[in-house]
Design a protein around this motif. Structure first.
Motif, PDB file in Angstrom:
ATOM      1  N   ASN A  54       0.863  -1.176   0.000  1.00 38.46           N
ATOM      2  CA  ASN A  54       0.000   0.000   0.000  1.00 38.46           C
ATOM      3  C   ASN A  54       0.906   1.235   0.000  1.00 38.46           C
ATOM      4  N   LEU A  55       1.275   1.677  -1.180  1.00 32.84           N
ATOM      5  CA  LEU A  55       2.297   2.716  -1.326  1.00 32.84           C
ATOM      6  C   LEU A  55       1.747   4.117  -1.084  1.00 32.84           C
ATOM      7  N   GLY A  56       2.471   4.842  -0.253  1.00 30.52           N
ATOM      8  CA  GLY A  56       2.193   6.263  -0.080  1.00 30.52           C
ATOM      9  C   GLY A  56       2.977   7.045  -1.110  1.00 30.52           C
ATOM     10  N   HIS A  57       3.107   8.323  -0.905  1.00 35.99           N
ATOM     11  CA  HIS A  57       3.859   9.158  -1.849  1.00 35.99           C
ATOM     12  C   HIS A  57       5.324   8.765  -1.815  1.00 35.99           C
ATOM     13  N   SER A  73       0.486   8.833  -8.111  1.00 31.39           N
ATOM     14  CA  SER A  73      -0.062   7.493  -7.901  1.00 31.39           C
ATOM     15  C   SER A  73       0.180   7.010  -6.479  1.00 31.39           C
ATOM     16  N   LEU A  74      -0.879   6.375  -5.894  1.00 29.50           N
ATOM     17  CA  LEU A  74      -0.818   5.915  -4.512  1.00 29.50           C
ATOM     18  C   LEU A  74      -1.523   4.574  -4.349  1.00 29.50           C
ATOM     19  N   GLY A  75      -1.226   3.894  -3.245  1.00 26.89           N
ATOM     20  CA  GLY A  75      -1.985   2.727  -2.832  1.00 26.89           C
ATOM     21  C   GLY A  75      -1.633   1.439  -3.547  1.00 26.89           C
ATOM     22  N   LEU A  76      -2.503   0.450  -3.353  1.00 29.72           N
ATOM     23  CA  LEU A  76      -2.296  -0.885  -3.920  1.00 29.72           C
ATOM     24  C   LEU A  76      -2.351  -0.903  -5.435  1.00 29.72           C
ATOM     25  N   PHE A  77      -3.186  -0.026  -6.012  1.00 33.47           N
ATOM     26  CA  PHE A  77      -3.413  -0.036  -7.460  1.00 33.47           C
ATOM     27  C   PHE A  77      -2.748   1.143  -8.160  1.00 33.47           C
ATOM     28  N   GLN A  78      -1.962   1.929  -7.401  1.00 30.68           N
ATOM     29  CA  GLN A  78      -1.316   3.125  -7.957  1.00 30.68           C
ATOM     30  C   GLN A  78      -2.343   4.021  -8.652  1.00 30.68           C
ATOM     31  N   GLN A  79      -3.429   4.273  -7.937  1.00 33.81           N
ATOM     32  CA  GLN A  79      -4.480   5.157  -8.440  1.00 33.81           C
ATOM     33  C   GLN A  79      -4.081   6.604  -8.162  1.00 33.81           C
ATOM     34  N   ARG A  80      -4.604   7.512  -8.967  1.00 32.92           N
ATOM     35  CA  ARG A  80      -4.193   8.915  -8.886  1.00 32.92           C
ATOM     36  C   ARG A  80      -5.351   9.808  -8.432  1.00 32.92           C
ATOM     37  N   PRO A  81      -5.131  10.566  -7.362  1.00 32.48           N
ATOM     38  CA  PRO A  81      -6.156  11.540  -6.961  1.00 32.48           C
ATOM     39  C   PRO A  81      -6.493  12.503  -8.096  1.00 32.48           C
ATOM     40  N   SER A  82      -5.488  12.915  -8.851  1.00 32.61           N
ATOM     41  CA  SER A  82      -5.713  13.878  -9.931  1.00 32.61           C
ATOM     42  C   SER A  82      -6.529  13.293 -11.088  1.00 32.61           C
ATOM     43  N   SER A  83      -6.692  11.965 -11.111  1.00 36.34           N
ATOM     44  CA  SER A  83      -7.494  11.315 -12.150  1.00 36.34           C
ATOM     45  C   SER A  83      -8.883  10.930 -11.644  1.00 36.34           C
ATOM     46  N   GLY A  84      -9.207  11.358 -10.422  1.00 39.35           N
ATOM     47  CA  GLY A  84     -10.548  11.133  -9.906  1.00 39.35           C
ATOM     48  C   GLY A  84     -10.771   9.841  -9.151  1.00 39.35           C
ATOM     49  N   TRP A  85      -9.713   9.150  -8.774  1.00 36.91           N
ATOM     50  CA  TRP A  85      -9.867   7.887  -8.051  1.00 36.91           C
ATOM     51  C   TRP A  85     -10.283   8.104  -6.597  1.00 36.91           C
ATOM     52  N   GLY A  86     -10.057   9.285  -6.060  1.00 35.71           N
ATOM     53  CA  GLY A  86     -10.390   9.580  -4.668  1.00 35.71           C
ATOM     54  C   GLY A  86      -9.302  10.429  -4.042  1.00 35.71           C
ATOM     55  N   THR A  87      -9.463  10.693  -2.759  1.00 33.36           N
ATOM     56  CA  THR A  87      -8.445  11.464  -2.032  1.00 33.36           C
ATOM     57  C   THR A  87      -7.260  10.556  -1.724  1.00 33.36           C
ATOM     58  N   PRO A  88      -6.109  11.126  -1.385  1.00 30.36           N
ATOM     59  CA  PRO A  88      -4.977  10.277  -0.997  1.00 30.36           C
ATOM     60  C   PRO A  88      -5.331   9.332   0.157  1.00 30.36           C
ATOM     61  N   GLN A 108      -8.300   8.070   0.850  1.00 30.79           N
ATOM     62  CA  GLN A 108      -9.168   7.005   0.335  1.00 30.79           C
ATOM     63  C   GLN A 108      -8.372   5.982  -0.466  1.00 30.79           C
ATOM     64  N   ILE A 109      -7.533   6.468  -1.349  1.00 24.65           N
ATOM     65  CA  ILE A 109      -6.776   5.585  -2.237  1.00 24.65           C
ATOM     66  C   ILE A 109      -5.820   4.682  -1.465  1.00 24.65           C
ATOM     67  N   THR A 110      -5.341   5.143  -0.318  1.00 22.12           N
ATOM     68  CA  THR A 110      -4.440   4.301   0.479  1.00 22.12           C
ATOM     69  C   THR A 110      -5.194   3.422   1.476  1.00 22.12           C
ATOM     70  N   ASP A 111      -6.514   3.391   1.385  1.00 16.17           N
ATOM     71  CA  ASP A 111      -7.345   2.449   2.151  1.00 16.17           C
ATOM     72  C   ASP A 111      -7.597   1.252   1.227  1.00 16.17           C
ATOM     73  N   PRO A 112      -7.072   0.059   1.560  1.00 19.17           N
ATOM     74  CA  PRO A 112      -7.217  -1.097   0.668  1.00 19.17           C
ATOM     75  C   PRO A 112      -8.663  -1.411   0.275  1.00 19.17           C
ATOM     76  N   ALA A 113      -9.590  -1.296   1.211  1.00 19.24           N
ATOM     77  CA  ALA A 113     -10.994  -1.585   0.881  1.00 19.24           C
ATOM     78  C   ALA A 113     -11.531  -0.568  -0.116  1.00 19.24           C
ATOM     79  N   TYR A 114     -11.245   0.703   0.104  1.00 22.21           N
ATOM     80  CA  TYR A 114     -11.719   1.750  -0.811  1.00 22.21           C
ATOM     81  C   TYR A 114     -11.085   1.585  -2.188  1.00 22.21           C
ATOM     82  N   SER A 115      -9.762   1.420  -2.233  1.00 23.87           N
ATOM     83  CA  SER A 115      -9.089   1.351  -3.541  1.00 23.87           C
ATOM     84  C   SER A 115      -9.528   0.122  -4.333  1.00 23.87           C
ATOM     85  N   THR A 116      -9.761  -0.988  -3.640  1.00 24.83           N
ATOM     86  CA  THR A 116     -10.256  -2.183  -4.334  1.00 24.83           C
ATOM     87  C   THR A 116     -11.659  -1.935  -4.875  1.00 24.83           C
ATOM     88  N   THR A 117     -12.509  -1.332  -4.051  1.00 17.29           N
ATOM     89  CA  THR A 117     -13.876  -1.035  -4.492  1.00 17.29           C
ATOM     90  C   THR A 117     -13.862  -0.105  -5.699  1.00 17.29           C
TER      91      THR A 117
END
Length: 187
Positions: A99-102, A111-126, A128-137
């Motif tokens: 679960n990668l932080g900055h 890019s952050l978290g398990l899926f390297q999702q980006r807050p700037s691309s609308g995946w959620g807040t930092p 949220q994205i670093t919460d495994p349940a949220y990022s998986t959902t």
């Protein structure tokens, strides 16, 4: 090939052989014009075979906990094991299930978290994205929007959601993801 798939394939082959042996002599004496009836046969296909050369890493306790979090989120979303396999393989590629932080200068954009999702691309807040349940959902929400994801190669399904610069890289993790699901889905 895992044992379950191998046994299933042998069972289907055995049924086909037995059906031919027993139906053959009977069918030889049947009057096709009178006795012919359409027969529907349904055979469920086995899970797709992993594409290409496979990679594997040894997981630590945190990575295993992240596997379990992905499985729990998948079950909560009401999705099948295949969705969890795609999710875990994607996370293996993106973060090795960490679960990668900055990461500072080593970070790929924001890019952050398990899926390297980006807050700037609308995946959620930092957060949220670093919460495994949220990022998986969030990943699963994207996967559900892919028509036919259940039947497409893993790397195509993952790439459609992730839009990676390395679209074929997800395939290398399919076997390990499948093995992790077999190990943890019912635990």
């Amino acid at each position: 090939m895992n044992t379950i798939i191998r046994k299933s394939m042998l069972s289907v082959a055995g049924l086909a052989f037995a059906g031919g042996v027993f139906a053959g002599p009977i069918a030889a004496h049947a009057n096709p014009a009178v006795d012919a009836k359409p027969v529907a046969v349904a055979v469920q296909s086995a899970a797709p075979k992993p594409q290409g050369e496979q990679s594997h890493i040894t997981l630590n306790d945190e990575q295993t906990a992240n596997v379990k979090a992905i499985i729990a989120a998948t079950k909560k979303a009401g999705l099948p094991e295949r969705a969890a396999v795609i999710s875990i393989a994607t996370s293996l590629q993106e973060s090795k299930l960490d679960n990668l932080g900055h990461l500072g200068d080593a970070n790929d954009h924001d890019s952050l978290g398990l899926f390297q999702q980006r807050p700037s691309s609308g995946w959620g807040t930092p957060e949220q994205i670093t919460d495994p349940a949220y990022s998986t959902t969030a990943f699963l929400k994207g996967l559900r929007q892919v028509d036919g994801w259940q039947d497409m190669p893993l790397t195509d399904a993952a790439q459609t959601v992730q839009v990676s610069a390395y679209p074929d890289a997800y395939a290398q993790w399919e076997q390990q993801a499948t093995d992790l699901i077999a190990q943890h889905w019912n635990s």
